[in-house]
Design a protein around this motif. Structure first.
Motif, mmCIF file in Angstrom:
data_model
loop_
_atom_site.group_PDB
_atom_site.id
_atom_site.type_symbol
_atom_site.label_atom_id
_atom_site.label_comp_id
_atom_site.label_asym_id
_atom_site.label_seq_id
_atom_site.Cartn_x
_atom_site.Cartn_y
_atom_site.Cartn_z
ATOM 1 N N ASP A 186 50.252 40.611 -130.063
ATOM 2 C CA ASP A 186 50.304 41.884 -130.809
ATOM 3 C C ASP A 186 51.059 41.740 -132.124
ATOM 4 O O ASP A 186 50.853 42.495 -133.058
ATOM 5 C CB ASP A 186 50.981 42.961 -129.960
ATOM 6 N N HIS A 187 51.954 40.764 -132.171
ATOM 7 C CA HIS A 187 52.732 40.592 -133.388
ATOM 8 C C HIS A 187 51.954 39.885 -134.487
ATOM 9 O O HIS A 187 52.347 39.894 -135.627
ATOM 10 C CB HIS A 187 54.002 39.799 -133.088
ATOM 11 N N ASP A 188 50.861 39.214 -134.081
ATOM 12 C CA ASP A 188 50.122 38.452 -135.088
ATOM 13 C C ASP A 188 49.285 39.400 -135.928
ATOM 14 O O ASP A 188 48.714 40.354 -135.433
ATOM 15 C CB ASP A 188 49.204 37.430 -134.416
ATOM 16 N N ARG A 223 34.580 39.244 -136.573
ATOM 17 C CA ARG A 223 35.673 39.627 -135.690
ATOM 18 C C ARG A 223 36.968 39.014 -136.192
ATOM 19 O O ARG A 223 36.970 37.931 -136.765
ATOM 20 C CB ARG A 223 35.392 39.136 -134.268
ATOM 21 N N PRO A 224 38.080 39.697 -135.973
ATOM 22 C CA PRO A 224 39.331 39.131 -136.470
ATOM 23 C C PRO A 224 39.724 37.876 -135.672
ATOM 24 O O PRO A 224 39.409 37.774 -134.499
ATOM 25 C CB PRO A 224 40.350 40.247 -136.233
ATOM 26 N N VAL A 225 40.376 36.958 -136.364
ATOM 27 C CA VAL A 225 40.881 35.756 -135.714
ATOM 28 C C VAL A 225 42.395 35.770 -135.841
ATOM 29 O O VAL A 225 42.932 35.879 -136.936
ATOM 30 C CB VAL A 225 40.303 34.488 -136.382
ATOM 31 N N TYR A 226 43.083 35.694 -134.712
ATOM 32 C CA TYR A 226 44.537 35.725 -134.748
ATOM 33 C C TYR A 226 45.061 34.313 -134.866
ATOM 34 O O TYR A 226 44.756 33.465 -134.024
ATOM 35 C CB TYR A 226 45.077 36.393 -133.480
ATOM 36 N N ASP A 227 45.837 34.073 -135.897
ATOM 37 C CA ASP A 227 46.317 32.722 -136.154
ATOM 38 C C ASP A 227 47.542 32.431 -135.295
ATOM 39 O O ASP A 227 48.538 33.142 -135.375
ATOM 40 C CB ASP A 227 46.657 32.565 -137.639
ATOM 41 N N ARG A 228 47.468 31.412 -134.484
ATOM 42 C CA ARG A 228 48.599 31.048 -133.625
ATOM 43 C C ARG A 228 49.370 29.866 -134.189
ATOM 44 O O ARG A 228 50.118 29.199 -133.451
ATOM 45 C CB ARG A 228 48.109 30.743 -132.204
ATOM 46 N N GLY A 229 49.139 29.573 -135.456
ATOM 47 C CA GLY A 229 49.946 28.553 -136.116
ATOM 48 C C GLY A 229 49.804 27.186 -135.482
ATOM 49 O O GLY A 229 48.707 26.719 -135.223
ATOM 50 N N GLU A 230 50.958 26.572 -135.207
ATOM 51 C CA GLU A 230 50.946 25.197 -134.674
ATOM 52 C C GLU A 230 50.795 25.151 -133.162
ATOM 53 O O GLU A 230 50.915 24.095 -132.546
ATOM 54 C CB GLU A 230 52.235 24.472 -135.090
ATOM 55 N N ARG A 240 43.271 31.315 -133.274
ATOM 56 C CA ARG A 240 43.106 30.017 -133.932
ATOM 57 C C ARG A 240 44.270 29.102 -133.567
ATOM 58 O O ARG A 240 45.427 29.495 -133.670
ATOM 59 C CB ARG A 240 43.025 30.194 -135.449
ATOM 60 N N TYR A 241 43.941 27.877 -133.125
ATOM 61 C CA TYR A 241 44.957 26.932 -132.645
ATOM 62 C C TYR A 241 44.922 25.634 -133.441
ATOM 63 O O TYR A 241 43.898 25.269 -134.008
ATOM 64 C CB TYR A 241 44.723 26.618 -131.164
ATOM 65 N N ALA A 242 46.044 24.961 -133.448
ATOM 66 C CA ALA A 242 46.126 23.674 -134.143
ATOM 67 C C ALA A 242 45.377 22.596 -133.376
ATOM 68 O O ALA A 242 44.885 21.640 -133.966
ATOM 69 C CB ALA A 242 47.589 23.263 -134.311
#
Lengths: 265, 464
Positions: B6-8, B17-24, B155-157
């Motif tokens: 929820d914070h992303d 569709r939106p893609v939530y970026d999960r960084g590394e 989205r994942y590294a």
């Protein structure tokens, strides 16, 4: 890191009855369990004396294991360092959460080996007897009668004066010395001649504590042990080798728990 | 710690569709043994991990509550404890040499709790799609198991696929199978020997499962035929007073040449088990080590007591009978097909794993995608020992590889071209293993771990 482990696969360490003594806090504060490993001749009782209750009082679930042939564990006259390390890893893996290993004396040597088989959260080497000729030389000079028989498979006897400061009343010190048992002849020899331990898995932080007035571990051994883990030893002047039984037992355990709370773990 | 999605903020879009970026963060698919050890080792190497698990508990196939679990009531380990446990979390000393499957589950649950892995697992969430995104990253689309709720994409590294390979049943298309009036059950649906009580049972398959079920049928059913394609080597669970695999490794450590080892073991088996032709079984058409080892002490025993009739392969099914390749017919009420499983990656495009037309992924060390440096598969091996130690080291290698990529991209690139991209497909077995569909990812634990050791050492060297 060694992946091929024929020793572990083809000849696993046989199981033996194992004594674990525990003191747990009344309220689980989520602090990591601490597992104490006594040195040669000592058993879990040495920690049950003061340190277990004290650690539990500060919110750490505290446990102490007697390696085979020690304390209340099953007999094992032919045990090797590997068997002792096996006992420590078994005790650690039986606890509900990732543990901190605290090894005292030759128990530190065992903990070093256990660290290669179990990713501890952190490790503390207290007055570590990591073997080698310097330690042997010091022991022969201070207590030839108790040390030399060990070369021939006899019992390694540590005297009251080696283990405790003068603040411990004679009667009490005698009582402790009377409770000492012995490690197997093989493990005693391994103090002198052993392969370097495999590297620790999981990269745990390691703290070395000791006393400059320890009559078993010379200060140079403390410094070099700490240097191996990239630090300096935490020193408690005036204390004997048995930090957990000496009159000022509270200071080192408090320092260890402070270190853990500060994020050593 | 896993942060709540929820914070992303969704600033990226894919297919509207939106893609939530999960960084590394690294994504792990599945919380079975391979997934759990992947989470643990990635965390130990400093990665954030999101794991998606379609079921509501850990343990994957070992959790008999899971609908895809292949375990049956009596399933015990085939490899003894030292070969089965994770190398840094031993099974308790007071467990038997060959623990029961429920003990394996409790071991995995204890592992998850001991290393505090559950907070990183999103239970009841299945992975629908894993697609490559810009910058060698991955878009992972998930939804609630069963297809309820909306799909979400993160989205994942990197992605570590640990979905297991023993859940999608493989049932050969036998001629006439549809006309057969009896009950045909794949071993994945077989749970309890009570199903066999008083029935005439045909068990197909000479793998460890087939042999286990044949043994149960021998005790419960009124008749039991056991059909295998060829003669096999049946190793007992104990040899010379110790678990057979421990005996085997005692020989392995001598580093004898393969031929000599094969001779020695065949000699031992002939002495300990005897000539199988005496029991009406076929002589193995291959040397020992050339097929996945079958370890079963009871099969021969029950054949010797008349409880199991060994028969050859199936030719075809008829309405009320099954015809065998030697022309005889048997009339079973129940057919249990212990014909194995097929690996499946339905959420991943076949190109990503460079799969052959038959669907076999072609991976470096059975783990690393050659095309995508940030995609790896954990646990896609069958070994002559237990799987867990192999997956442990696989995931250590994966974690160290991803660390190196992050810390020193250039040296990582050099390492990749040198060690991974160039190396041809290899089989990490000493013996020439039979080329059947169940053996393409068969490895010998020593050869395979030596290869992993080389890679892990190479990664350490590249890092220095």
């Amino acid at each position: 890191m060694r992946l091929i482990r024929f020793d572990d696969w083809a000849s696993p360490v046989p199981p033996v009855r194992r004594e674990v003594r525990s003191a747990t806090p009344e309220l689980d504060e989520g602090k990591p369990p601490v597992l104490f490993v006594p040195g040669f001749g000592h058993g879990a009782w040495a920690f049950a004396e003061f340190w277990l209750e004290h650690a539990a009082g500060r919110g750490f679930p505290a446990h102490a294991v007697s390696p085979r042939g020690h304390g209340g564990s099953g007999t094992a006259p032919k045990a090797s360092l590997r068997a002792y390390a096996h006992d420590v890893v078994q005790a650690a893996a039986s606890l509900p959460r990732q543990v901190v290993l605290v090894g005292h004396g030759a128990g530190a040597l065992v903990v070093e080996r256990a660290l290669a088989r179990y990713p501890a959260r952190a490790a503390v080497l207290a007055a570590p007897v990591l073997g080698g000729w310097a330690t042997f030389g010091a022991a022969v000079r201070r207590n030839p009668g108790g040390t030399l028989p060990a070369i021939f498979g006899g019992r390694l006897r540590l005297s009251r004066r080696q283990l405790f400061s003068r603040e411990v009343p004679d009667a009490v010190a005698k009582g402790y010395v009377g409770r000492l048992g012995r490690a197997s002849a093989r493990a005693q020899w391994q103090l002198l001649l052993h392969r370097a331990p495999e590297p620790a898995v999981g990269d745990p932080p390691v703290l070395v504590v000791g006393s400059p007035d320890d009559r078993v571990v010379p200060p140079s051994a403390l410094t070099s042990a700490a240097r191996r883990y990239g630090g300096a030893p935490l020193l408690f002047p005036g204390m004997g080798h048995d930090l957990m039984l000496d009159a000022r037992w509270r200071e080192p355990i408090d320092a260890i728990l402070d270190w853990l709370e500060k994020g050593g773990s | 710690m896993t942060t709540s999605t929820d914070h992303d903020s969704a600033t990226l879009w894919r297919d509207g569709r939106p893609v939530y970026d999960r960084g590394e963060t690294v994504c792990v698919v599945g919380a079975g043994p391979s997934g759990l050890v992947a989470i643990k080792n990635l965390r130990e190497h400093g990665f954030g991990v999101d794991c998606y698990e379609r079921e509501t508990g850990v343990g994957g196939g070992w959790n008999w509550r899971h609908d895809r679990s292949p375990v049956y009531g009596s399933a015990h380990l085939i490899s003894s404890k030292p070969f089965t446990q994770f190398p840094d979390f031993p099974m308790p000393d007071d467990w038997p040499d060959y623990p029961h499957h429920s003990q394996v589950l409790s071991y995995l649950e204890r592992y998850a709790d001991h290393f505090d892995l559950r907070p990183h697992v999103w239970f009841g969430t299945e992975v629908v799609k894993v697609e490559p995104a810009d910058g060698m990253r991955w878009d992972v689309t998930t939804r609630s198991t069963g297809g309820y709720g909306a799909e979400r994409t993160h989205r994942y590294a990197a992605v570590v696929v640990a979905n297991g390979h023993n859940w999608s049943p493989n049932l050969p298309a036998y001629e006439g199978l549809d006309d057969f009036k009896g009950r045909v059950v794949h071993s994945s649906a077989y749970k309890d020997p009570a199903e066999l009580r008083g029935k005439r049972v045909l068990v197909i398959g000479g793998g460890n499962t087939g042999c286990d079920i044949a043994v149960e049928a021998a005790q419960q059913a009124s008749r039991c035929w056991h059909s295998t394609r060829r003669g096999y080597w049946y190793a007992p669970k104990y040899l010379l007073g110790r678990p057979a695999d421990q005996f085997h490794d005692a020989i392995l450590r001598l580093r004898l040449p393969l031929r000599l080892r094969q001779w020695l073991l065949q000699r031992t088996l002939r002495l300990a088990v005897g000539d199988l032709r005496r029991f009406g079984m076929r002589r193995p058409d291959h040397k020992v080590f050339e097929t996945h080892p079958i370890v079963n002490s009871q099969l021969i025993y029950h054949v010797g007591h008349g409880g199991i009739a060994p028969v050859p392969d199936i030719r075809r099914f008829r309405q009320y009978s099954v015809e065998l390749t030697d022309g005889t017919e048997v009339e079973p009420d129940v057919v249990i097909a212990a014909t194995g499983y097929r690996p499946r990656f339905e959420f991943l495009a076949p190109e990503a794993l460079a799969a052959t037309p038959e669907g076999r992924p072609r991976l470096h060390l059975h783990a690393f995608s050659r095309r995508h440096p940030t995609l790896a598969v954990a646990g896609l091996v069958e070994s002559d020992s237990g799987l867990l130690p192999l997956v442990h080291w696989q995931t250590v290698a994966i974690a160290r590889w991803l660390r190196l990529r992050e810390a020193a991209p250039q040296r990582a690139g050099e390492f990749w071209t040198g060690a991974v991209a160039k190396e041809a497909d290899r089989r990490w077995t000493g013996a020439k293993v039979q080329d059947t569909p169940r053996h393409w990812f068969e490895v010998s634990h020593v050869d395979y771990l030596r290869a992993l050791q080389k890679m892990i050492d190479g990664l350490a060297g590249a890092r220095a």
